[in-house]
Motif scaffolding. Sequence first.
Motif, PDB file in Angstrom:
ATOM      1  N   ARG A   1      -4.381   5.080  -3.422  1.00 55.59           N
ATOM      2  CA  ARG A   1      -3.892   3.581  -3.943  1.00 55.59           C
ATOM      3  C   ARG A   1      -3.183   3.230  -5.184  1.00 55.59           C
ATOM      4  O   ARG A   1      -2.754   3.774  -5.662  1.00 55.59           O
TER       5      ARG A   1
ATOM      6  N   THR B   1       1.039  -1.260   0.014  1.00 57.84           N
ATOM      7  CA  THR B   1       0.034   0.023   0.294  1.00 57.84           C
ATOM      8  C   THR B   1       0.991   1.321  -0.354  1.00 57.84           C
ATOM      9  O   THR B   1       2.229   1.196   0.380  1.00 57.84           O
TER      10      THR B   1
ATOM     11  N   SER C   1      -5.273  -2.254  -1.655  1.00 57.07           N
ATOM     12  CA  SER C   1      -5.663  -1.102  -0.548  1.00 57.07           C
ATOM     13  C   SER C   1      -6.159   0.075  -0.861  1.00 57.07           C
ATOM     14  O   SER C   1      -5.196   0.416  -0.591  1.00 57.07           O
ATOM     15  N   PRO C   2      -7.299   1.037  -0.347  1.00 60.17           N
ATOM     16  CA  PRO C   2      -7.419   2.428  -0.408  1.00 60.17           C
ATOM     17  C   PRO C   2      -6.147   2.688   0.953  1.00 60.17           C
ATOM     18  O   PRO C   2      -6.260   1.763   2.019  1.00 60.17           O
TER      19      PRO C   2
END
Length: 687
Positions: A527, A473, A538-539
């Motif tokens: 993201r 991320t 995943s954000p």
Amino acid sequence: MQIRLIALFVILSRLTLAQTPAPFGAVPSARQLQWHKLKYYAFVHFNMNTFTNEEWGHGTETADMFNPTQLDCRQWARVAKEAGMEGIVITAKHHDGFCLWPSKFTEHSVKNSKWRDGKGDVLKDLSAACKEYGLKFGVYLSPWDRNHPAYGTPEYNEIFKNTLKEVLTQYGDVFEVWFDGANGEGPNGKKQVYDWPGFIATVRQYQPNAVIFSDGGPDIRWVGNEDGYAGETNWATLNRDKVYPGYPNYWELTPGHEDGTHWVPTEVNCSIRPGWYYHASEDSKVKSLEHLVDIYYSSIGRNGNWLLNLPVDRRGLVHENDVARLMELKAYTDKASVNLAGGKKIVASSVFSKVPTFAASNILDKSRDTYWAAAEGAKQSTLDIDLGKSITLNRLLIEEYIALGQRVKKFSVSAWKDGNYQPVAQGTTIGNRRILRFPTVTTSKIRVNIEESKASPLIRHIEIYNAPELIVTPVISRSKDGLVTIACPRTTDPVITYTTDGSEPTASSPRFSQPFSMLQSGTVKARAFINNMKKASSPVSTDFDISSAKWTVVSAGSSASGKGIDRLIDGNTNSFWQQRKAGEGTVSVVLDLGETLSLKGFTYMPRQDGKKDGIVYRYAVSVSQDGKTWAAPVSQGAFSNINNNPVGQSVRFDQPQSARYLKFDALETTGEKDATVSIAELGVLTR
């Protein structure tokens, strides 16, 4: 005739013993072996702190403050079961002394709350729900009691034993009793000398099959941090008589003691959010799937059991954001744990006494009771697995037969390529369970090489997986001058999209190409995408308050300038300022905010390098318009649990304060013998 039969029996017994590997070093008890069959279960922090928005309560709360509106322990159990968890450990009594059951030994309990007219019992509801869903039931009880008037006297130890008896005799089988070693003053200003032998004896009397957790066990130990990460090297053995609850050399607990006198394996605890208790401000701060997967491999995959905390909210429910992430994790681990080695052929370089009972084929069966044993005295061995055809893989699980002790110190994994074995991964200890991650390879044969072992290795099981790769991320940061940067470490050429309006970033959102300015408060979400925007991380989301672009450090400690002073407000949490204490005196930092602001609170970030030296525990904060005239502190208190969980702290004032200057007084650090005070970042809250 009878004498001859006895003699024959003795001879046969000796022959049988000679054909079985002898135990090595400390070995697990029956209750510990049952615990080792588990992998992953829930910690539920739900108590008075849920309703006071605290991490450590003060004991001055009124019982009526505990009043969940939709308490449903069946929802907790259903979520845990669907998430693949095997049990729930509940904070039955935390440091404030509030009891989730109607205890006869305190007035600070649910019996005096508005909830269910004082007739409710959370432990009764939860134990029944666990039984319904096939989960194990465990309890956390803190001996520290900031409410009970007897705390700090010999009488209190007997009260706590009676409290334990209540919990351990009314709610069925208890698989784990979790003792917190925190020890502070009570309402009478005294600290308690805990009767640990008496507490342990009470558990043994009423729940003999329960494992007992504390820094020093006696059955299972703390991992030495609350981040969820066991050590790359993790011995299940410990010099238990040396260690005790509150043991100051906590870093020893991470690797354990290689030649420890007792078997005290690691339980790895962390929370799905930054805090342990529910805070509405953390609804957007649930750990990402990628973060949880990393913890999965660093806890379960490093000879530990994973205790993941779910902070039940004020409704009395596991929050929907937490539920969604748990189900994402379950879906991922299901895909990542499909065994590709079952039914394959395996050959070992040696076998104990050449007895089929200990053949290498035992490694690939499904039984916990069979194992391969190397020849007696052989401390190096190889295991070759023929996959029959080329298979793509990137994970290997390996387990020792721990009933006879932990032995392996170093091992490696190689894949067959271009006519020879080429190394792909290496590890140190194995223990009950070790999972190695390595770059994806396609091969028809795998070799596990036991390079160093304290005694002849005993391997119970091996599995091979091809886990879906996850994108790391993005990391969102802001410099002192208000420039926001978004980076995605360890991911090759990702496309990063972001938003600043609160919406979730998608493939069509603005792309990050260079730092952008955000001087005022706001939220940035981002993201990462790869494979032509087909695969996304995943954000992630970061909330910023006003930037420190106009700020200066007027003074810090005994200096008005000096090396590292600007690190206090540079926006980089990986750097920190450190100041030597002058005796027992207070270390003060004064900030000039460059303009008059309406201050609603302040923030403190402890050092983030994994060390504890100088982390502030007790503080006082004052404000001023001219930097010379200071009224009484507008906030003072302590950062609860910050030594074990060194995350950023946000403290709101009782009333907004109009001021240009802010003074932060570090009154006490977490270590009694600390020679310094350290601060990674100081900030203010204006919204």
